[in-house]
Design an enzyme around this catalytic site. Structure first.
Site, PDB file in Angstrom:
ATOM      1  N   GLY A   1       1.552  -7.773  -1.256  1.00  0.00           N
ATOM      2  CA  GLY A   1       1.794  -6.765  -2.295  1.00  0.00           C
ATOM      3  C   GLY A   1       1.123  -7.159  -3.605  1.00  0.00           C
ATOM      4  O   GLY A   1       0.802  -8.325  -3.829  1.00  0.00           O
TER       5      GLY A   1
ATOM      6  N   PHE B   1       0.824  -1.213   0.000  1.00  0.00           N
ATOM      7  CA  PHE B   1       0.000   0.000   0.000  1.00  0.00           C
ATOM      8  C   PHE B   1       0.863   1.270   0.000  1.00  0.00           C
ATOM      9  O   PHE B   1       0.852   2.039  -0.971  1.00  0.00           O
ATOM     10  CB  PHE B   1      -0.948  -0.072   1.213  1.00  0.00           C
TER      11      PHE B   1
ATOM     12  N   ASP C   1      11.974 -12.462  -0.543  1.00  0.00           N
ATOM     13  CA  ASP C   1      11.583 -12.160   0.831  1.00  0.00           C
ATOM     14  C   ASP C   1      12.657 -11.333   1.509  1.00  0.00           C
ATOM     15  O   ASP C   1      13.853 -11.634   1.382  1.00  0.00           O
ATOM     16  CB  ASP C   1      11.375 -13.475   1.590  1.00  0.00           C
TER      17      ASP C   1
ATOM     18  N   GLY D   1      -7.396  -4.569  23.895  1.00  0.00           N
ATOM     19  CA  GLY D   1      -6.128  -3.820  23.881  1.00  0.00           C
ATOM     20  C   GLY D   1      -6.163  -2.561  23.017  1.00  0.00           C
ATOM     21  O   GLY D   1      -5.123  -1.951  22.770  1.00  0.00           O
TER      22      GLY D   1
ATOM     23  N   TYR E   1       3.732  -6.388  17.525  1.00  0.00           N
ATOM     24  CA  TYR E   1       3.987  -5.497  16.379  1.00  0.00           C
ATOM     25  C   TYR E   1       4.644  -4.201  16.861  1.00  0.00           C
ATOM     26  O   TYR E   1       5.645  -3.753  16.293  1.00  0.00           O
ATOM     27  CB  TYR E   1       2.641  -5.198  15.683  1.00  0.00           C
TER      28      TYR E   1
ATOM     29  N   LYS F   1       8.385  -2.858  15.997  1.00  0.00           N
ATOM     30  CA  LYS F   1       8.611  -1.557  15.363  1.00  0.00           C
ATOM     31  C   LYS F   1       9.502  -0.680  16.247  1.00  0.00           C
ATOM     32  O   LYS F   1      10.359   0.045  15.748  1.00  0.00           O
ATOM     33  CB  LYS F   1       7.267  -0.856  15.101  1.00  0.00           C
TER      34      LYS F   1
ATOM     35  N   THR G   1       3.318 -11.402  -1.012  1.00  0.00           N
ATOM     36  CA  THR G   1       2.383 -12.098  -0.111  1.00  0.00           C
ATOM     37  C   THR G   1       1.129 -11.235   0.023  1.00  0.00           C
ATOM     38  O   THR G   1       0.010 -11.714  -0.124  1.00  0.00           O
ATOM     39  CB  THR G   1       3.013 -12.296   1.286  1.00  0.00           C
TER      40      THR G   1
HETATM   41  C1  UD1 Z   1      -3.202   1.383  13.117  1.00  0.00           C
HETATM   42  C2  UD1 Z   1      -2.391   0.607  12.126  1.00  0.00           C
HETATM   43  C3  UD1 Z   1      -1.182   0.021  12.753  1.00  0.00           C
HETATM   44  C4  UD1 Z   1      -0.388   1.118  13.390  1.00  0.00           C
HETATM   45  C5  UD1 Z   1      -1.245   1.881  14.369  1.00  0.00           C
HETATM   46  C6  UD1 Z   1      -0.473   3.077  14.859  1.00  0.00           C
HETATM   47  C7  UD1 Z   1      -3.783  -0.224  10.355  1.00  0.00           C
HETATM   48  C8  UD1 Z   1      -4.520  -1.397   9.836  1.00  0.00           C
HETATM   49  N1  UD1 Z   1      -3.200  -0.426  11.541  1.00  0.00           N
HETATM   50  O1  UD1 Z   1      -3.775   0.523  14.088  1.00  0.00           O
HETATM   51  O2  UD1 Z   1      -0.397  -0.620  11.769  1.00  0.00           O
HETATM   52  O3  UD1 Z   1       0.695   0.597  14.057  1.00  0.00           O
HETATM   53  O4  UD1 Z   1      -2.402   2.371  13.713  1.00  0.00           O
HETATM   54  O5  UD1 Z   1      -1.211   3.813  15.759  1.00  0.00           O
HETATM   55  O6  UD1 Z   1      -3.702   0.819   9.750  1.00  0.00           O
HETATM   56  N2  UD1 Z   1     -12.432  -0.128  14.023  1.00  0.00           N
HETATM   57  C9  UD1 Z   1     -13.811  -0.235  14.027  1.00  0.00           C
HETATM   58  N3  UD1 Z   1     -14.393  -1.021  13.081  1.00  0.00           N
HETATM   59  C10 UD1 Z   1     -13.678  -1.702  12.120  1.00  0.00           C
HETATM   60  C11 UD1 Z   1     -12.268  -1.578  12.120  1.00  0.00           C
HETATM   61  C12 UD1 Z   1     -11.663  -0.792  13.097  1.00  0.00           C
HETATM   62  O7  UD1 Z   1     -14.489   0.367  14.863  1.00  0.00           O
HETATM   63  O8  UD1 Z   1     -14.282  -2.383  11.289  1.00  0.00           O
HETATM   64  C13 UD1 Z   1     -11.782   0.710  15.051  1.00  0.00           C
HETATM   65  C14 UD1 Z   1     -10.757  -0.064  15.871  1.00  0.00           C
HETATM   66  O9  UD1 Z   1     -11.351  -0.714  16.971  1.00  0.00           O
HETATM   67  C15 UD1 Z   1      -9.850   1.088  16.318  1.00  0.00           C
HETATM   68  C16 UD1 Z   1      -9.920   2.073  15.151  1.00  0.00           C
HETATM   69  O10 UD1 Z   1     -11.078   1.732  14.401  1.00  0.00           O
HETATM   70  O11 UD1 Z   1     -10.354   1.695  17.477  1.00  0.00           O
HETATM   71  C17 UD1 Z   1      -8.703   2.027  14.245  1.00  0.00           C
HETATM   72  O12 UD1 Z   1      -8.457   0.683  13.878  1.00  0.00           O
HETATM   73  P1  UD1 Z   1      -7.410   0.289  12.730  1.00  0.00           P
HETATM   74  O13 UD1 Z   1      -7.721   1.016  11.488  1.00  0.00           O
HETATM   75  O14 UD1 Z   1      -7.350  -1.191  12.673  1.00  0.00           O
HETATM   76  O15 UD1 Z   1      -6.038   0.914  13.228  1.00  0.00           O
HETATM   77  P2  UD1 Z   1      -5.228   0.844  14.622  1.00  0.00           P
HETATM   78  O16 UD1 Z   1      -5.647  -0.296  15.451  1.00  0.00           O
HETATM   79  O17 UD1 Z   1      -5.283   2.219  15.213  1.00  0.00           O
END
Ligand code: UD1
Length: 327
Positions: free
Chosen positions: A43, A19, A58, A271, A145, A149, A41
């Site tokens: 990409g 992405f 890889d 979490g 993760y 990082k 995988t």
């Molecule tokens: C994201 C990043 C992660 C990064 C982190 C840094 C992604 C996928 N993950 O995690 O790599 O390390 O930020 O802060 O970009 N949610 C919903 N409904 C859904 C999906 C998500 O309510 O269908 C909520 C989740 O519970 C969360 C929020 O949206 O509270 C953001 O979720 P997500 O986009 O997965 O990102 P992060 O967990 O913040």
């Protein structure tokens, strides 16, 4: 201090078909010789322009890494297992890619005397004590993760300290934009898919949790600046400084798509971090970076981009105004 654009260099983008990596490749290709190392995988080959050298391999493989890094001036390291939940399920496996391969890559960069720009993450901070987060905030990651990082981020700094390698770590907040896809792709792409399909938009928890959503074109600009800055051996927050609740996001997406999808709530994610936003003054000072794309225009362009893509498969960063693209 501002940095000149990167030009006439031989560059390697690991995870270049992913992405963020593929948008970076698009921005680099016109003025540089670009190589991509990707295992494909997650990409996607169709995201790559023709004039790049692709190494299908890889990042954990020393031979593939050695081959792709030979003679390069700059390495942008974006290859990773990006699924946070997978890192929870299989910490050792994601550690191999997210940490061990990063260390291998830094060693390889040392051999080549190459600059390295590493994709770090806001996940290094864990639950914030104060907002917005500065780079000196406590780092208490809540997932493998985040630990991986953080260690990579620290090694990146250490390689400048110990070996004088020009390195930069960019701590991305919540990145979104065209080409973000798949089951671990982030809340914006999930909500967009749901809204477009007329399915319920699924909020985890009460929706009052908030994030700093940064458009991929801004992340690319930050990388371009990191590629030439003198302020190396540092980590920089890359976000907008704005916080948006997940509920507001759901409503924004529903209205931008004209969808009548209901907004539903389900169990909060275990979490989950409650709030997150970046203080980007260090990146502004040292890299001349400030995010340009606000969430509403970013989401609108994404909706437009997807509409266009159903008739025309070409998709750029999805922003209409050229000055909002990679500059
Ligand atoms: C994201 C990043 C992660 C990064 C982190 C840094 C992604 C996928 N993950 O995690 O790599 O390390 O930020 O802060 O970009 N949610 C919903 N409904 C859904 C999906 C998500 O309510 O269908 C909520 C989740 O519970 C969360 C929020 O949206 O509270 C953001 O979720 P997500 O986009 O997965 O990102 P992060 O967990 O913040």
């Amino acid at each position: 201090m501002d940095s000149p654009p990167i030009r006439d260099e031989t560059v390697l983008v690991t995870g270049g078909a992913g992405f963020i990596g593929s948008h970076l490749v698009d921005a680099l290709v016109p003025h540089n010789e670009v190589r991509v190392l990707d295992s494909f995988t997650t990409g996607d080959r169709t995201h790559l322009p023709d004039d790049v050298t692709v190494i299908d391999g890889d990042v954990r493989d020393p031979i593939a890494l050695q081959q792709s890094a030979r003679g390069v001036d700059v390495i942008f390291h974006h290859a990773a297992v990006v699924s946070v939940s997978r890192s929870v399920d299989e910490p050792r496996q994601s550690n191999r890619t997210n940490l061990e391969a990063s260390l291998l890559l830094l060693e390889q960069a040392r051999q080549e005397d190459a600059r390295v720009v590493v994709a770090s993450s806001a996940a290094v901070y864990g639950h914030p004590e104060e907002l917005p987060l500065t780079e000196t905030a406590p780092t208490n990651p809540t997932t493998p993760y985040g630990v991986q990082k953080l260690a990579t981020d620290q090694y990146t700094r250490l390689y400048e300290d110990l070996y004088g390698l020009p390195t930069v770590a960019l701590r991305y907040f919540n990145v979104y934009g065209p080409r973000q896809q798949g089951p671990y792709s982030g809340v914006i792409s999930t909500f967009l898919e749901q809204a477009r399909a007329g399915d319920p938009i699924t909020i985890e928890g009460d929706g009052q949790q908030s994030r700093d959503f940064v458009h991929v074109s801004d992340v690319v600009r930050a990388n371009m600046r990191a590629a030439t800055t003198d302020a190396v051996g540092e980590a920089y927050n890359i976000g907008t400084g704005q916080r948006t609740s997940i509920l507001t996001l759901a409503e924004t997406i529903r209205s931008a798509t004209g969808s009548s999808s209901p907004i539903v709530h389900r169990e909060p994610r275990a979490g989950d971090i409650r709030h997150s936003s970046a203080d980007t003054s260090k990146a502004t000072r040292d890299l001349g970076f400030t995010a340009r794309v606000g969430l509403e225009s970013g989401v609108r362009s994404l909706v437009g981009d997807r509409r266009e893509r159903s008739t025309d498969e070409t998709a750029g960063a999805g922003l209409e105004e050229p000055e909002e693209r990679f500059g």
